[in-house]
Design a protein around this motif. Structure first.
Motif, PDB file in Angstrom:
ATOM      1  N   GLN A  34       1.238   4.042  -2.963  1.00  0.00           N
ATOM      2  CA  GLN A  34       1.027   5.535  -2.445  1.00  0.00           C
ATOM      3  C   GLN A  34       2.012   6.289  -3.194  1.00  0.00           C
ATOM      4  O   GLN A  34       1.883   7.611  -3.599  1.00  0.00           O
ATOM      5  CB  GLN A  34       1.008   5.452  -0.989  1.00  0.00           C
ATOM      6  CG  GLN A  34       0.837   7.142  -0.294  1.00  0.00           C
ATOM      7  CD  GLN A  34       1.120   7.248   0.805  1.00  0.00           C
ATOM      8  OE1 GLN A  34       2.441   7.151   1.349  1.00  0.00           O
ATOM      9  NE2 GLN A  34       0.309   7.482   1.754  1.00  0.00           N
ATOM     10  N   GLY A  85       1.016  -1.094   0.142  1.00  0.00           N
ATOM     11  CA  GLY A  85       0.006   0.037   0.099  1.00  0.00           C
ATOM     12  C   GLY A  85       0.687   1.273   0.006  1.00  0.00           C
ATOM     13  O   GLY A  85       0.562   2.241  -0.680  1.00  0.00           O
ATOM     14  N   ILE A  88      -7.269   0.978   1.138  1.00  0.00           N
ATOM     15  CA  ILE A  88      -7.225   1.630  -0.109  1.00  0.00           C
ATOM     16  C   ILE A  88      -8.229   1.483  -1.151  1.00  0.00           C
ATOM     17  O   ILE A  88      -8.504   2.200  -1.908  1.00  0.00           O
ATOM     18  CB  ILE A  88      -5.824   0.851  -0.824  1.00  0.00           C
ATOM     19  CG1 ILE A  88      -4.692   1.120   0.153  1.00  0.00           C
ATOM     20  CG2 ILE A  88      -5.453   1.441  -2.233  1.00  0.00           C
ATOM     21  CD1 ILE A  88      -3.412   0.446   0.004  1.00  0.00           C
TER      22      ILE A  88
END
Length: 338
Positions: free
Chosen positions: A100, A96, A132
């Protein structure tokens, strides 16, 4: 060149990730000294090195000091090249957080891209995949692009081994005003676990049920993953509204009881539900960058975190756009990007 003291503000890896993303978009080189200066183990960790390597591959950028433990990095961007990329963070480093770093440069590219990311999908100190996919990306998609994320395999700390796939259809980002959650639609609490005793997950779900008495009984569930996707456990709490979904997570940790983890997570969800804010603290962190790149927008949130304040400072250094936090007593706080 923009010079950043990595020990200022929140003093963690978010400074590195946001600086890399903004450098690719603006073309501004930067140097960070005292990387992750406020962490117990300062300097770059493996997941930060992988994130920078990823943006270098996407952009043809050059980076000096790119080694695990390095306390200073100098980054010179190239030109973003959309396409298909496969990155392995290694062990349980967060997929994640890697997403990003790479997402916004590819969202603003001129052709579609596909990312295959391997590593941790559910680990502490990082947004889990569920956050997410259900909280963050729907807001990005409302701004113009189309980003679709799929969870192929779970990866818990410390083993990792997870995999996500992300398809990105770029488009200019349009400003949004996000004040109203809309009507409540659904809620769920899932104790997700693998290669651990079932009673641990059951205790977690029961504790969450006591802390969230207004949620229906059938909203609480226990789900077991294949043994080879563990060991690990996470409590995932989701509250879906017309315009936003909040996802709160609590991760199992050695020496911490299932009841304590569930109480903390459910308490955070109860706090969000008791407010009228659009974004919880973690969604607020994530929205600052796309809102700034859209050139404006506003949203309401709970009390701003140090993460958000630090992200706002980095954004202003690269773009000149200010994230203004208006603290309003008795009401949700307003965040406006100018």
């Amino acid at each position: 060149m923009i010079i950043i003291d990595g020990s200022e503000g929140e003093g963690g890896g978010q400074v590195v990730r946001n600086a890399c993303a903004l450098s690719l978009i603006t073309g501004e080189p930067f140097r960070i000294t005292k990387v992750r200066g406020k962490r117990e183990k300062p300097g770059l960790m493996r997941q930060h090195v992988t994130a920078i390597e990823a943006v270098c591959a996407i952009d043809g950028a050059e980076c000096e000091g790119l080694t695990v433990g390095s306390s200073e990095v100098t980054f010179r961007p190239g030109r973003v090249t959309p396409g298909e990329y496969h990155f392995a963070v290694g062990t349980a480093g967060s997929t994640g957080l890697l997403l990003q770093t790479a997402l916004m440069p590819l969202v603003l590219a001129d052709k579609p891209s596909r990312l295959i990311l391997e590593g941790g999908t559910h680990n502490m100190l990082a947004p889990p995949f569920d956050f997410i996919a259900k909280a963050f990306l729907p807001i990005v998609n409302r701004m113009g692009p189309t980003v679709e994320a799929r969870l192929v395999r779970h990866g818990f700390y410390p083993r990792g081994g997870g995999r996500i796939e992300v398809d990105i259809t770029p488009a200019p980002l349009q400003p949004l005003e996000c004040f109203d959650r809309g009507a409540p639609l659904d809620c769920s609490a899932t104790a997700l676990f693998g290669a651990l005793p079932f009673p641990i997950a059951e205790r977690m779900a029961k504790t969450a049920r006591k802390k969230l008495p207004d949620w229906p009984q059938d909203a609480f569930a226990v789900r077991e993953l294949p043994v080879d996707q563990g060991p690990g456990i996470v409590l995932l709490l989701e509250a879906a509204f017309e315009h936003v979904t909040e996802v709160v997570s609590g991760f199992g940790k050695l020496g911490v009881s299932a009841e304590r983890i569930a109480n903390t997570a459910a308490g955070r969800m109860a706090g969000y539900l008791a407010s009228d804010a659009f974004a919880g603290p973690y969604l607020a962190d994530q929205l600052l960058l796309p809102f700034a790149l859209a050139g404006g927008g506003s949203f309401t949130t709970v009390k701003p975190s140090q993460h958000s304040l630090t992200a706002a400072d980095i954004i202003e250094r690269f773009t000149g756009r200010r994230c203004v936090f208006e603290v309003r007593e008795g009401e949700s706080n307003m965040v406006t990007v100018r």
